[in-house]
Enzyme design. Structure first.
Site, PDB file in Angstrom:
ATOM      1  N   HIS A   1       0.823  -1.207   0.000  1.00 15.50           N
ATOM      2  CA  HIS A   1       0.000   0.000   0.000  1.00 15.50           C
ATOM      3  C   HIS A   1       0.859   1.259   0.000  1.00 15.50           C
ATOM      4  O   HIS A   1       0.391   2.327   0.386  1.00 15.50           O
ATOM      5  CB  HIS A   1      -0.918   0.006   1.226  1.00 15.50           C
TER       6      HIS A   1
ATOM      7  N   HIS B   1      -7.349  -4.556  -0.711  1.00 23.20           N
ATOM      8  CA  HIS B   1      -6.723  -5.855  -0.930  1.00 23.20           C
ATOM      9  C   HIS B   1      -7.411  -6.611  -2.062  1.00 23.20           C
ATOM     10  O   HIS B   1      -7.202  -7.805  -2.229  1.00 23.20           O
ATOM     11  CB  HIS B   1      -6.800  -6.714   0.331  1.00 23.20           C
TER      12      HIS B   1
END
Length: 333
Positions: free
Chosen positions: A57, A219
């Protein structure tokens, strides 16, 4: 799968090592257990801020370690929570005696592991408070969470709570402003394509060429529904409407508008989304007082974006504007 990697199992280790070399003036990287601390930690008399989560991320969270934001970040494996064995030493490393705030995105693994680390730290005499971020309005529960997910709002919580800590606020006050930001921020995202986790080697989910997923998690978790691809204005409207509705904004409110790229979408397209979002917010009588556009909480190379809106008050605005000097955010210095 084409990626600039050597060994899929070494991606996080080599990436964090490179990050430390690139930003050695700001951070120190501890390789085992793996965590990142600001170079001058612990700062005397200052509340420490620690956050973390699965890698993939970037720049979240390591990119926000530095003056005016986080004191430490704990990277897990790709899309996998960091362990208490990492979180505890990071917490101890940034404790100056004023206590430590954990900023935790609402994913089950992150919550459990940060809770365990907090209990261990408290057993060693360190006061710990936790700010849980759960700003995603797309779904109430997901594959990874009980309740809403923590997504783009995390960046804003880390910046504003970090500024409060930097000005010398107490442990309870820093946690309180972090909670207040979380209560006033909402997000929603869209995926145009899937990403590929290096050790998996295949796309995380399936999307037909003409399909997009509305309400996606960071995700690759499913969102609200798949729809046929449409123009940027239509997609922006689909993301913004539930964010504004859930936030309960009133005419005249001032907001921070954050358009975030998922890692595979160019800035030119993010600005098209931002343009439409500003138009829609102003049509409804809201003032976009602050903005942030770019790749700040990504999902590897996923194409898509998220829209985050924070209802601002005077203190949050002052803390947002306060100087910050990290690898990924810098102003006022």
């Amino acid at each position: 799968m084409k990626k600039l990697i050597n060994d899929p199992k070494a991606v996080v280790d080599e990436s964090v090592e490179g990050f430390g070399l690139a930003h050695a003036d700001l951070v120190t990287v501890h390789p085992d257990p793996k965590y990142i601390v600001r170079r001058d930690a612990p700062v005397a008399g200052k509340v420490g801020l620690v956050s973390g989560g699965g890698s993939g991320h970037e720049p979240l969270h390591g990119g926000y370690v530095g003056m005016g934001m986080l004191d430490a970040a704990v990277p897990g494996a790709v899309f996998t929570s960091p362990t208490p064995d990492q979180i505890l030493p990071a917490t101890l490393a940034v404790n100056s005696g004023a206590g430590v705030v954990h900023i935790v995105k609402n994913y089950t693994g992150d919550v459990l592991n940060f809770e365990t680390a907090a209990e261990l730290a408290q057993a060693e005499g360190v006061e710990v408070r936790t700010v849980l971020v759960n700003d995603d309005v797309a779904v109430q529960d997901s594959l990874y969470t009980a309740g809403r997910r923590g997504v783009g709002g995390t960046v804003l919580v880390e910046k504003i709570a970090g500024a409060a800590a930097e000005r010398g606020d107490s442990l309870d006050a820093v946690a309180a402003i972090g909670d207040r930001v979380n209560q006033n921020v909402r997000s929603m995202g869209v995926a145009l394509t899937a990403c590929t986790v290096p050790h998996a080697g295949v796309p995380s989910f399936e999307l037909e060429e003409n399909e997009i997923e509305i309400g996606i998690g960071i995700h690759g978790e499913p969102g609200r529904h798949k729809i046929a691809m449409e123009g940027a204005d239509g997609i922006t409207d689909r993301l913004l409407e539930p964010v504004v509705s859930d936030l309960g904004l009133a005419s005249g409110d001032k907001v921070l508008l954050f358009v975030n790229g998922m890692g595979g979408t160019p800035l030119s397209e993010l600005y098209i989304v931002y343009r439409r979002a500003v138009q829609k917010l102003e049509e409804q009588g809201f003032t976009v007082a602050r903005s942030l556009v770019g790749n700040y909480i990504t999902s590897l190379e996923m194409q898509g974006c998220s829209i985050t809106v924070l209802r601002l008050d005077d203190e949050m605005t002052e803390l947002w504007d306060a100087p910050v000097h990290t690898p990924a955010l810098r102003w006022g210095v």
